[in-house]
Design a protein around this motif. Structure first.
Motif, PDB file in Angstrom:
ATOM      1  N   GLU A 126      49.382  55.798  39.085  1.00 40.79           N
ATOM      2  CA  GLU A 126      49.028  57.146  38.673  1.00 40.79           C
ATOM      3  C   GLU A 126      50.125  57.735  37.797  1.00 40.79           C
ATOM      4  O   GLU A 126      51.309  57.668  38.138  1.00 40.79           O
ATOM      5  CB  GLU A 126      48.804  58.051  39.886  1.00 40.79           C
ATOM      6  CG  GLU A 126      48.379  59.463  39.510  1.00 40.79           C
ATOM      7  CD  GLU A 126      48.026  60.319  40.706  1.00 40.79           C
ATOM      8  OE1 GLU A 126      47.347  61.352  40.535  1.00 40.79           O
ATOM      9  OE2 GLU A 126      48.437  59.953  41.826  1.00 40.79           O
ATOM     10  N   ALA A 127      49.725  58.281  36.661  1.00 43.04           N
ATOM     11  CA  ALA A 127      50.643  58.993  35.765  1.00 43.04           C
ATOM     12  C   ALA A 127      50.213  60.452  35.709  1.00 43.04           C
ATOM     13  O   ALA A 127      49.016  60.745  35.541  1.00 43.04           O
ATOM     14  CB  ALA A 127      50.615  58.378  34.375  1.00 43.04           C
ATOM     15  N   ARG A 128      51.182  61.370  35.840  1.00 45.22           N
ATOM     16  CA  ARG A 128      50.871  62.795  35.808  1.00 45.22           C
ATOM     17  C   ARG A 128      51.807  63.512  34.837  1.00 45.22           C
ATOM     18  O   ARG A 128      52.969  63.133  34.695  1.00 45.22           O
ATOM     19  CB  ARG A 128      50.972  63.429  37.198  1.00 45.22           C
ATOM     20  CG  ARG A 128      49.992  62.862  38.201  1.00 45.22           C
ATOM     21  CD  ARG A 128      49.610  63.888  39.242  1.00 45.22           C
ATOM     22  NE  ARG A 128      48.941  65.050  38.663  1.00 45.22           N
ATOM     23  CZ  ARG A 128      47.632  65.091  38.373  1.00 45.22           C
ATOM     24  NH1 ARG A 128      46.859  64.030  38.600  1.00 45.22           N
ATOM     25  NH2 ARG A 128      47.110  66.181  37.857  1.00 45.22           N
ATOM     26  N   PHE A 129      51.266  64.541  34.203  1.00 42.66           N
ATOM     27  CA  PHE A 129      52.012  65.302  33.207  1.00 42.66           C
ATOM     28  C   PHE A 129      51.915  66.780  33.531  1.00 42.66           C
ATOM     29  O   PHE A 129      50.847  67.289  33.878  1.00 42.66           O
ATOM     30  CB  PHE A 129      51.440  65.039  31.813  1.00 42.66           C
ATOM     31  CG  PHE A 129      51.985  65.964  30.749  1.00 42.66           C
ATOM     32  CD1 PHE A 129      53.224  65.723  30.180  1.00 42.66           C
ATOM     33  CD2 PHE A 129      51.265  67.081  30.332  1.00 42.66           C
ATOM     34  CE1 PHE A 129      53.742  66.565  29.214  1.00 42.66           C
ATOM     35  CE2 PHE A 129      51.765  67.926  29.356  1.00 42.66           C
ATOM     36  CZ  PHE A 129      53.007  67.666  28.797  1.00 42.66           C
ATOM     37  N   ARG A 182      55.486  61.885  35.276  1.00 43.30           N
ATOM     38  CA  ARG A 182      55.927  61.026  36.364  1.00 43.30           C
ATOM     39  C   ARG A 182      54.944  59.866  36.531  1.00 43.30           C
ATOM     40  O   ARG A 182      53.774  59.961  36.157  1.00 43.30           O
ATOM     41  CB  ARG A 182      56.053  61.792  37.678  1.00 43.30           C
ATOM     42  CG  ARG A 182      54.781  62.450  38.167  1.00 43.30           C
ATOM     43  CD  ARG A 182      55.008  63.122  39.514  1.00 43.30           C
ATOM     44  NE  ARG A 182      55.185  62.170  40.598  1.00 43.30           N
ATOM     45  CZ  ARG A 182      55.753  62.462  41.749  1.00 43.30           C
ATOM     46  NH1 ARG A 182      56.231  63.685  41.959  1.00 43.30           N
ATOM     47  NH2 ARG A 182      55.864  61.555  42.696  1.00 43.30           N
ATOM     48  N   LEU A 183      55.451  58.783  37.105  1.00 47.07           N
ATOM     49  CA  LEU A 183      54.645  57.582  37.308  1.00 47.07           C
ATOM     50  C   LEU A 183      54.795  57.147  38.758  1.00 47.07           C
ATOM     51  O   LEU A 183      55.913  56.986  39.258  1.00 47.07           O
ATOM     52  CB  LEU A 183      55.110  56.460  36.376  1.00 47.07           C
ATOM     53  CG  LEU A 183      54.347  55.136  36.480  1.00 47.07           C
ATOM     54  CD1 LEU A 183      52.907  55.322  35.999  1.00 47.07           C
ATOM     55  CD2 LEU A 183      55.051  54.047  35.669  1.00 47.07           C
ATOM     56  N   ASP A 184      53.669  56.968  39.447  1.00 43.17           N
ATOM     57  CA  ASP A 184      53.642  56.520  40.835  1.00 43.17           C
ATOM     58  C   ASP A 184      52.899  55.191  40.918  1.00 43.17           C
ATOM     59  O   ASP A 184      51.867  55.001  40.254  1.00 43.17           O
ATOM     60  CB  ASP A 184      52.933  57.540  41.733  1.00 43.17           C
ATOM     61  CG  ASP A 184      53.591  58.912  41.691  1.00 43.17           C
ATOM     62  OD1 ASP A 184      54.801  58.979  41.402  1.00 43.17           O
ATOM     63  OD2 ASP A 184      52.883  59.908  41.954  1.00 43.17           O
ATOM     64  N   VAL A 185      53.403  54.277  41.746  1.00 39.10           N
ATOM     65  CA  VAL A 185      52.783  52.974  41.966  1.00 39.10           C
ATOM     66  C   VAL A 185      52.631  52.765  43.465  1.00 39.10           C
ATOM     67  O   VAL A 185      53.525  53.118  44.245  1.00 39.10           O
ATOM     68  CB  VAL A 185      53.623  51.832  41.353  1.00 39.10           C
ATOM     69  CG1 VAL A 185      52.984  50.472  41.645  1.00 39.10           C
ATOM     70  CG2 VAL A 185      53.775  52.033  39.848  1.00 39.10           C
ATOM     71  N   LEU A 196      58.704  56.992  39.503  1.00 36.06           N
ATOM     72  CA  LEU A 196      59.545  55.931  38.955  1.00 36.06           C
ATOM     73  C   LEU A 196      60.294  56.377  37.712  1.00 36.06           C
ATOM     74  O   LEU A 196      61.350  55.826  37.387  1.00 36.06           O
ATOM     75  CB  LEU A 196      58.687  54.702  38.641  1.00 36.06           C
ATOM     76  CG  LEU A 196      58.136  53.928  39.852  1.00 36.06           C
ATOM     77  CD1 LEU A 196      57.267  52.771  39.396  1.00 36.06           C
ATOM     78  CD2 LEU A 196      59.278  53.417  40.726  1.00 36.06           C
ATOM     79  N   THR A 197      59.760  57.352  37.004  1.00 36.98           N
ATOM     80  CA  THR A 197      60.446  57.874  35.814  1.00 36.98           C
ATOM     81  C   THR A 197      61.583  58.828  36.175  1.00 36.98           C
ATOM     82  O   THR A 197      62.313  59.273  35.292  1.00 36.98           O
ATOM     83  CB  THR A 197      59.444  58.616  34.915  1.00 36.98           C
ATOM     84  OG1 THR A 197      58.788  59.627  35.689  1.00 36.98           O
ATOM     85  CG2 THR A 197      58.397  57.657  34.354  1.00 36.98           C
ATOM     86  N   ASP A 198      61.724  59.149  37.475  1.00 35.26           N
ATOM     87  CA  ASP A 198      62.760  60.066  37.948  1.00 35.26           C
ATOM     88  C   ASP A 198      62.690  61.403  37.204  1.00 35.26           C
ATOM     89  O   ASP A 198      63.713  62.013  36.869  1.00 35.26           O
ATOM     90  CB  ASP A 198      64.150  59.446  37.792  1.00 35.26           C
ATOM     91  CG  ASP A 198      65.150  60.009  38.788  1.00 35.26           C
ATOM     92  OD1 ASP A 198      64.713  60.493  39.849  1.00 35.26           O
ATOM     93  OD2 ASP A 198      66.367  59.975  38.508  1.00 35.26           O
ATOM     94  N   MET A 202      60.963  55.657  47.452  1.00 31.55           N
ATOM     95  CA  MET A 202      60.169  54.552  47.987  1.00 31.55           C
ATOM     96  C   MET A 202      59.724  54.917  49.393  1.00 31.55           C
ATOM     97  O   MET A 202      60.515  55.390  50.205  1.00 31.55           O
ATOM     98  CB  MET A 202      60.977  53.251  48.024  1.00 31.55           C
ATOM     99  CG  MET A 202      60.210  52.096  48.634  1.00 31.55           C
ATOM    100  SD  MET A 202      61.169  50.561  48.678  1.00 31.55           S
ATOM    101  CE  MET A 202      60.016  49.476  49.554  1.00 31.55           C
ATOM    102  N   ARG A 203      58.431  54.707  49.699  1.00 34.91           N
ATOM    103  CA  ARG A 203      57.888  55.000  51.014  1.00 34.91           C
ATOM    104  C   ARG A 203      57.196  53.755  51.571  1.00 34.91           C
ATOM    105  O   ARG A 203      56.492  53.051  50.835  1.00 34.91           O
ATOM    106  CB  ARG A 203      56.869  56.138  50.949  1.00 34.91           C
ATOM    107  CG  ARG A 203      57.449  57.472  50.584  1.00 34.91           C
ATOM    108  CD  ARG A 203      56.390  58.558  50.574  1.00 34.91           C
ATOM    109  NE  ARG A 203      55.481  58.420  49.435  1.00 34.91           N
ATOM    110  CZ  ARG A 203      54.183  58.161  49.531  1.00 34.91           C
ATOM    111  NH1 ARG A 203      53.624  57.989  50.738  1.00 34.91           N
ATOM    112  NH2 ARG A 203      53.417  58.063  48.453  1.00 34.91           N
TER     113      ARG A 203
END
Length: 263
Positions: free
Chosen positions: A184-187, A209-212, A238-240, A256-257
């Motif tokens: 998921e990428a969010r802006f 941001r980018l979530d995997v 992941l993009t911090d 990380m979870r």
């Protein structure tokens, strides 16, 4: 065929706590509560009796305002949804008017104080779409709005924490062996806030941001209360990217979870 999805006209009262007159500490669930202590809440509400005013801020940084009034929101929303066998599209238009908006000011030589200003008006559109392409599931959303402060002389010239653009894109697919992957990428577009250090408006830059996520499910046979177990490893932001729920309250950075869930 497209179908009419929603048409709403509503008035609601948003949460504000203004004064405490020595009542015992407690929390309530449900409709708004009137009378001392002055409360207005759409869900949960609370007050304390420890000698501190709820609107005095952390460590007494705010001057209590006994004349603070509840915010009121009038919202008009209308939308259309179109559905197909492997996807859907939803478009919603909205117009919101917030009166007696609560803002933070700092009179010269004094502590911060929350006061009411005339209000904030916003209008925009939200689009949500989903589509299945083979085993790949895609979804996206985007919101665009124009926001105007109706009385800039009373506080902000731009509303706090209200970006004009925000959206996201999500993809999910099986990898085999019961394993699924999701990305998921969010802006979030630029926002404006009051910087408490300089007592001036500040701009928060746009951020993405980018979530995997990786997950696997196991069925539980004869499990009684549970039908299955899910093990999930998630890698958030992941993009911090630096993003804020409100100024001074940043969301977590790279995280990380590892989760085990029974359902």
């Amino acid at each position: 065929m497209p179908s009419i999805w929603l048409l709403i006209l509503r008035t609601c009262c948003l949460p504000v706590v203004s004064t405490v007159d020595g009542a015992p500490a407690s929390w309530t669930q449900g409709p708004a509560v009137a009378g001392p202590p002055k409360l207005c809440w759409t869900g949960a509400s609370g007050y304390t009796a420890d000698g501190a005013h709820p609107n005095s801020g952390a460590l007494g940084t705010f001057e209590p305002n006994p004349d603070l009034r509840p915010e009121h929101l009038v919202a008009l929303e209308a939308g259309v949804t179109a559905r197909a066998s492997r996807g859907s599209l939803q478009v919603v238009g909205f117009h919101h008017r917030l009166s007696d908006a609560v803002v933070r000011i700092r009179p010269p030589g004094q502590r911060y104080q929350r006061v009411n200003q005339e209000g904030v008006r916003s209008a925009g559109v939200e689009v949500l779409a989903s589509r299945a392409v083979g085993v790949l599931e895609l979804s996206a959303d985007v919101t665009g709005q124009g926001v105007r402060v109706l009385d800039p002389a009373a506080g902000l010239t731009r509303p706090e924490n209200m970006p004009e653009w925000m959206g996201g894109l999500r993809a999910r697919m099986p990898l085999g062996g019961g394993l699924h992957a999701a990305v998921e990428a969010r802006f979030t577009g630029e926002q404006f806030v009051i910087d408490p250090e300089h007592d001036a408006e500040s701009r928060l830059a746009p951020a993405g941001r980018l979530d995997v996520e990786l997950s696997r499910d196991w069925p539980v046979r004869g499990g009684g209360w549970f039908r299955g177990l899910q093990l999930r490893a998630a890698f958030d932001n992941l993009t911090d990217a630096v993003q804020f729920d409100a100024y001074g309250l940043p969301r977590p950075g790279r995280t990380m979870r590892l989760e085990l869930r029974a359902y």
